[in-house]
Design an enzyme around this catalytic site. Structure first.
Site, mmCIF file in Angstrom:
data_model
loop_
_atom_site.group_PDB
_atom_site.id
_atom_site.type_symbol
_atom_site.label_atom_id
_atom_site.label_comp_id
_atom_site.label_asym_id
_atom_site.label_seq_id
_atom_site.Cartn_x
_atom_site.Cartn_y
_atom_site.Cartn_z
ATOM 1 C CD GLU A 73 1.481 -3.674 4.439
ATOM 2 O OE1 GLU A 73 1.066 -2.542 4.080
ATOM 3 O OE2 GLU A 73 2.624 -3.861 4.893
ATOM 4 C CB CYS A 74 -5.025 -6.821 0.397
ATOM 5 S SG CYS A 74 -6.577 -6.751 -0.511
ATOM 6 N N GLY A 75 -7.294 -6.204 2.594
ATOM 7 C CA GLY A 75 -8.415 -6.782 3.320
ATOM 8 C C GLY A 75 -8.747 -8.184 2.850
ATOM 9 C CG LEU A 76 -9.918 -8.877 -0.856
ATOM 10 C CD1 LEU A 76 -9.987 -8.788 -2.373
ATOM 11 C CD2 LEU A 76 -11.245 -9.341 -0.279
ATOM 12 C CB THR A 77 -4.202 -10.487 3.252
ATOM 13 O OG1 THR A 77 -3.794 -9.347 2.477
ATOM 14 C CG2 THR A 77 -2.987 -11.318 3.597
#
Length: 186
Positions: free
Chosen positions: A63-67
């Site tokens: 659930e990370c912007g970097l996923t």
């Protein structure tokens, strides 16, 4: 005389095990190949099986912007798998961005990014309870290169064919960045 002989035995033993205060103690230094972990399916994973291959270790979160980096990591795995192994360590250490169970994480990675590279069980990558692999990656006394901190999800650690840490790469640096590609191809 007996006491003197006993004293000499203790003195010799003490001298052979004592460390010089300023000498570099390499006995604590390790290689990745000395470590193991549990994969996301609960099976043991022995890093000695990676001898002769480069390894990219990355802490992941769903659930990370970097996923979306999962996609590029998978592409590296498919294209360069004969010479480099990508290993993901899911972690919930940053803003609760990996809250799922291991089964949910595995399903998410497979469904959304087609991940087939090894994923380990969810671990702690900083602070108390840090997984031994991350102790190795972040402590100069163990890795021989540098002290570092995992600053966010998707920080990458590059390990050479002998199991030695060679570089720490920022989370925002994409897996297909020239810096990483040069290392893979070099």
């Amino acid at each position: 005389m007996k006491n003197f002989a006993l004293f000499l035995v203790f003195l010799v033993a003490a001298c052979t095990t004592a460390q010089k205060p300023n000498s570099k103690n390499t006995s604590a230094m390790q290689t990745l190949h000395q470590l193991s972990a549990t994969d996301i399916n609960g099976r043991p994973f022995d890093f000695s099986s990676l001898k002769g291959k480069k390894v990219i270790i990355v802490n992941t979160a769903s659930e990370c912007g970097l996923t979306p980096q999962y996609e590029q990591l998978q592409q590296l795995h498919l294209k360069y798998g004969e010479k480099v192994t990508v290993i993901g360590f899911p972690s919930n250490d940053f803003a609760g961005q990996e809250p799922g169970s291991e089964q949910e994480i595995a399903q998410f990675c497979s469904k959304n990014y087609g991940v087939t590279f090894p994923l380990m069980s969810k671990v702690t990558v900083k602070g108390e309870g840090m997984h031994p692999v991350y102790e190795f990656l972040t402590q100069k006394s163990k890795n021989g290169l540098q002290d570092s901190e995992v600053s966010w999800n998707f920080q990458k650690y590059l390990v050479d064919e002998q199991g030695k840490l060679v570089k720490v790469v920022s989370p925002r640096t994409l897996p297909d960045d020239a810096e990483i590609m040069s290392w893979i191809k070099g």
